[in-house]
Design a protein around this motif. Sequence first.
Motif, PDB file in Angstrom:
ATOM      1  N   ASP A 186       0.829  -1.202   0.000  1.00 34.62           N
ATOM      2  CA  ASP A 186       0.000   0.000   0.000  1.00 34.62           C
ATOM      3  C   ASP A 186       0.863   1.251   0.000  1.00 34.62           C
ATOM      4  O   ASP A 186       2.080   1.199   0.199  1.00 34.62           O
ATOM      5  CB  ASP A 186      -0.943   0.002   1.211  1.00 34.62           C
ATOM      6  N   TYR A 187       0.221   2.385  -0.233  1.00 30.94           N
ATOM      7  CA  TYR A 187       0.943   3.641  -0.407  1.00 30.94           C
ATOM      8  C   TYR A 187       1.775   4.006   0.817  1.00 30.94           C
ATOM      9  O   TYR A 187       2.928   4.424   0.699  1.00 30.94           O
ATOM     10  CB  TYR A 187      -0.044   4.771  -0.709  1.00 30.94           C
ATOM     11  N   VAL A 188       1.201   3.831   1.998  1.00 26.83           N
ATOM     12  CA  VAL A 188       1.906   4.200   3.236  1.00 26.83           C
ATOM     13  C   VAL A 188       3.150   3.342   3.418  1.00 26.83           C
ATOM     14  O   VAL A 188       4.253   3.854   3.658  1.00 26.83           O
ATOM     15  CB  VAL A 188       0.965   4.061   4.451  1.00 26.83           C
ATOM     16  N   SER A 189       2.991   2.006   3.281  1.00 32.49           N
ATOM     17  CA  SER A 189       4.134   1.098   3.449  1.00 32.49           C
ATOM     18  C   SER A 189       5.197   1.351   2.386  1.00 32.49           C
ATOM     19  O   SER A 189       6.397   1.317   2.668  1.00 32.49           O
ATOM     20  CB  SER A 189       3.657  -0.359   3.366  1.00 32.49           C
ATOM     21  N   GLY A 190       4.737   1.617   1.148  1.00 32.87           N
ATOM     22  CA  GLY A 190       5.685   1.890   0.069  1.00 32.87           C
ATOM     23  C   GLY A 190       6.487   3.147   0.314  1.00 32.87           C
ATOM     24  O   GLY A 190       7.696   3.198   0.058  1.00 32.87           O
ATOM     25  N   THR A 191       5.813   4.171   0.828  1.00 32.87           N
ATOM     26  CA  THR A 191       6.501   5.433   1.125  1.00 32.87           C
ATOM     27  C   THR A 191       7.498   5.260   2.271  1.00 32.87           C
ATOM     28  O   THR A 191       8.624   5.767   2.210  1.00 32.87           O
ATOM     29  CB  THR A 191       5.476   6.528   1.484  1.00 32.87           C
ATOM     30  N   ILE A 192       7.079   4.550   3.304  1.00 30.33           N
ATOM     31  CA  ILE A 192       7.970   4.288   4.445  1.00 30.33           C
ATOM     32  C   ILE A 192       9.196   3.522   3.986  1.00 30.33           C
ATOM     33  O   ILE A 192      10.333   3.847   4.365  1.00 30.33           O
ATOM     34  CB  ILE A 192       7.231   3.508   5.546  1.00 30.33           C
ATOM     35  N   ASP A 193       8.984   2.505   3.140  1.00 30.86           N
ATOM     36  CA  ASP A 193      10.104   1.702   2.643  1.00 30.86           C
ATOM     37  C   ASP A 193      11.056   2.557   1.813  1.00 30.86           C
ATOM     38  O   ASP A 193      12.275   2.442   1.934  1.00 30.86           O
ATOM     39  CB  ASP A 193       9.580   0.533   1.811  1.00 30.86           C
ATOM     40  N   LEU A 194      10.492   3.426   0.969  1.00 31.58           N
ATOM     41  CA  LEU A 194      11.330   4.300   0.139  1.00 31.58           C
ATOM     42  C   LEU A 194      12.216   5.187   1.005  1.00 31.58           C
ATOM     43  O   LEU A 194      13.407   5.343   0.745  1.00 31.58           O
ATOM     44  CB  LEU A 194      10.438   5.161  -0.762  1.00 31.58           C
ATOM     45  N   VAL A 195      11.640   5.748   2.068  1.00 23.97           N
ATOM     46  CA  VAL A 195      12.382   6.663   2.946  1.00 23.97           C
ATOM     47  C   VAL A 195      13.417   5.911   3.782  1.00 23.97           C
ATOM     48  O   VAL A 195      14.588   6.295   3.840  1.00 23.97           O
ATOM     49  CB  VAL A 195      11.412   7.445   3.856  1.00 23.97           C
ATOM     50  N   VAL A 196      12.968   4.794   4.422  1.00 22.61           N
ATOM     51  CA  VAL A 196      13.827   4.076   5.365  1.00 22.61           C
ATOM     52  C   VAL A 196      14.934   3.297   4.665  1.00 22.61           C
ATOM     53  O   VAL A 196      16.087   3.305   5.117  1.00 22.61           O
ATOM     54  CB  VAL A 196      12.979   3.124   6.239  1.00 22.61           C
ATOM     55  N   SER A 197      14.610   2.626   3.569  1.00 22.79           N
ATOM     56  CA  SER A 197      15.588   1.744   2.939  1.00 22.79           C
ATOM     57  C   SER A 197      16.355   2.384   1.790  1.00 22.79           C
ATOM     58  O   SER A 197      17.268   1.756   1.238  1.00 22.79           O
ATOM     59  CB  SER A 197      14.899   0.471   2.420  1.00 22.79           C
ATOM     60  N   PHE A 198      16.003   3.632   1.431  1.00 26.85           N
ATOM     61  CA  PHE A 198      16.725   4.256   0.319  1.00 26.85           C
ATOM     62  C   PHE A 198      17.086   5.719   0.573  1.00 26.85           C
ATOM     63  O   PHE A 198      18.266   6.060   0.577  1.00 26.85           O
ATOM     64  CB  PHE A 198      15.900   4.146  -0.967  1.00 26.85           C
ATOM     65  N   VAL A 199      16.092   6.569   0.801  1.00 26.65           N
ATOM     66  CA  VAL A 199      16.365   8.010   0.906  1.00 26.65           C
ATOM     67  C   VAL A 199      17.308   8.328   2.061  1.00 26.65           C
ATOM     68  O   VAL A 199      18.347   8.981   1.870  1.00 26.65           O
ATOM     69  CB  VAL A 199      15.045   8.796   1.058  1.00 26.65           C
ATOM     70  N   VAL A 200      16.966   7.849   3.268  1.00 26.83           N
ATOM     71  CA  VAL A 200      17.809   8.136   4.434  1.00 26.83           C
ATOM     72  C   VAL A 200      19.213   7.534   4.296  1.00 26.83           C
ATOM     73  O   VAL A 200      20.212   8.242   4.501  1.00 26.83           O
ATOM     74  CB  VAL A 200      17.130   7.643   5.734  1.00 26.83           C
ATOM     75  N   PRO A 201      19.350   6.233   3.935  1.00 24.45           N
ATOM     76  CA  PRO A 201      20.701   5.679   3.762  1.00 24.45           C
ATOM     77  C   PRO A 201      21.521   6.414   2.709  1.00 24.45           C
ATOM     78  O   PRO A 201      22.715   6.653   2.906  1.00 24.45           O
ATOM     79  CB  PRO A 201      20.432   4.230   3.344  1.00 24.45           C
ATOM     80  N   VAL A 202      20.877   6.775   1.598  1.00 20.34           N
ATOM     81  CA  VAL A 202      21.595   7.479   0.533  1.00 20.34           C
ATOM     82  C   VAL A 202      22.075   8.842   1.008  1.00 20.34           C
ATOM     83  O   VAL A 202      23.222   9.249   0.728  1.00 20.34           O
ATOM     84  CB  VAL A 202      20.701   7.629  -0.719  1.00 20.34           C
ATOM     85  N   LEU A 203      21.240   9.560   1.737  1.00 12.95           N
ATOM     86  CA  LEU A 203      21.647  10.864   2.271  1.00 12.95           C
ATOM     87  C   LEU A 203      22.827  10.719   3.232  1.00 12.95           C
ATOM     88  O   LEU A 203      23.785  11.502   3.176  1.00 12.95           O
ATOM     89  CB  LEU A 203      20.466  11.530   2.983  1.00 12.95           C
ATOM     90  N   VAL A 204      22.760   9.708   4.109  1.00  8.09           N
ATOM     91  CA  VAL A 204      23.861   9.466   5.048  1.00  8.09           C
ATOM     92  C   VAL A 204      25.150   9.138   4.288  1.00  8.09           C
ATOM     93  O   VAL A 204      26.224   9.681   4.593  1.00  8.09           O
ATOM     94  CB  VAL A 204      23.500   8.310   6.007  1.00  8.09           C
ATOM     95  N   ILE A 205      25.041   8.266   3.293  1.00  8.13           N
ATOM     96  CA  ILE A 205      26.213   7.856   2.508  1.00  8.13           C
ATOM     97  C   ILE A 205      26.823   9.052   1.777  1.00  8.13           C
ATOM     98  O   ILE A 205      28.049   9.250   1.783  1.00  8.13           O
ATOM     99  CB  ILE A 205      25.819   6.754   1.506  1.00  8.13           C
ATOM    100  N   ILE A 206      25.981   9.851   1.136  1.00  7.60           N
ATOM    101  CA  ILE A 206      26.472  11.001   0.371  1.00  7.60           C
ATOM    102  C   ILE A 206      27.158  12.010   1.287  1.00  7.60           C
ATOM    103  O   ILE A 206      28.248  12.514   0.973  1.00  7.60           O
ATOM    104  CB  ILE A 206      25.316  11.665  -0.402  1.00  7.60           C
TER     105      ILE A 206
END
Length: 325
Positions: A186-206
Amino acid sequence: MKMEMQVGTDLYCPQPSNTSCIKPGSHWSEVVLLQIMPSSISLLTAALNLFVIISVSHFRQLHTPTNILLLSLAVSDLLVGLLLMPFEIIRNTTCWFLSDLFCSFYFKLSFIITFASVVDIVLISVDRYLAVCDPLHYSTKVTEKTVKVCVCLSWLYSVFYGSLIVKNDFTKPGRQSLGQCIMIVDYVSGTIDLVVSFVVPVLVIIVLYMRVFIVAVSQARIMQAHITAVTLQFSLTHTSKKSELKAAKTLGVLVIVFLICFCPYHCVSFAGNGSFSTFSLFLLYFNSTLNPVIYALFYPWFRKAVKVIITFQILQPDSREVNML
């Protein structure tokens, strides 16, 4: 948001419930692209990462904090080659003949393993940040014991996260009633997954690697300015710094490849473009094939370890003590 992964038309597969699934035909070009090539990549992925695991585990000289993180990453990459790639091939080239429960288990396993890889990449970035930006305290802050605890916690966190994201699939049967294994988020779970497993890690890495890059450039200029110094103390410091900077560059390549492989999948998943989702998912899995290739290109110890392994010198007494560096 629904994220459905399915392909093509031509093959009819009868099901016990009088339903059917549609899958690609058996033309030789489709067989090569959808079965032979992915299967070969799966075997190659498993073999290369098995070399990494054996190398770091066996040779005592390679038991360093950074290599322990690489070992954890190789374990997740090995699982991608042994489990995720084969099931993804089955899911897209034949009718799904396994149960709804196994379909849900596959996606749960996929989230756990890929998220563990993401956490490992973040830990590697933190390790390089501390090694380059705080070298005086690195050996006291980053020990083998500390890294092992972090790796164990990262895997526990990955299991918890993967189980939480895909939990609904176990309570909604009938997903493969048409002979297909489809993940619905669902939209909520998909958004949470996008933020937790991609956006936040990528920002930290960069952020970490930008800092590492700035410090690396600064140190390179300092070393160049004092290159004429010939004292033993400077020589040792120069060698140590050069080694750390080289490791940072190598792991920087690892991070760049990670971003290239992971970005399309998360963009496609969030946009809901099902026609491109299968390719993007396999590209994400392909990152597990490229990681040991990067080691082979940049780490002499890995090439030497592979040579010792394939020539069976690893079976000799005291092979654990062989000089790998």
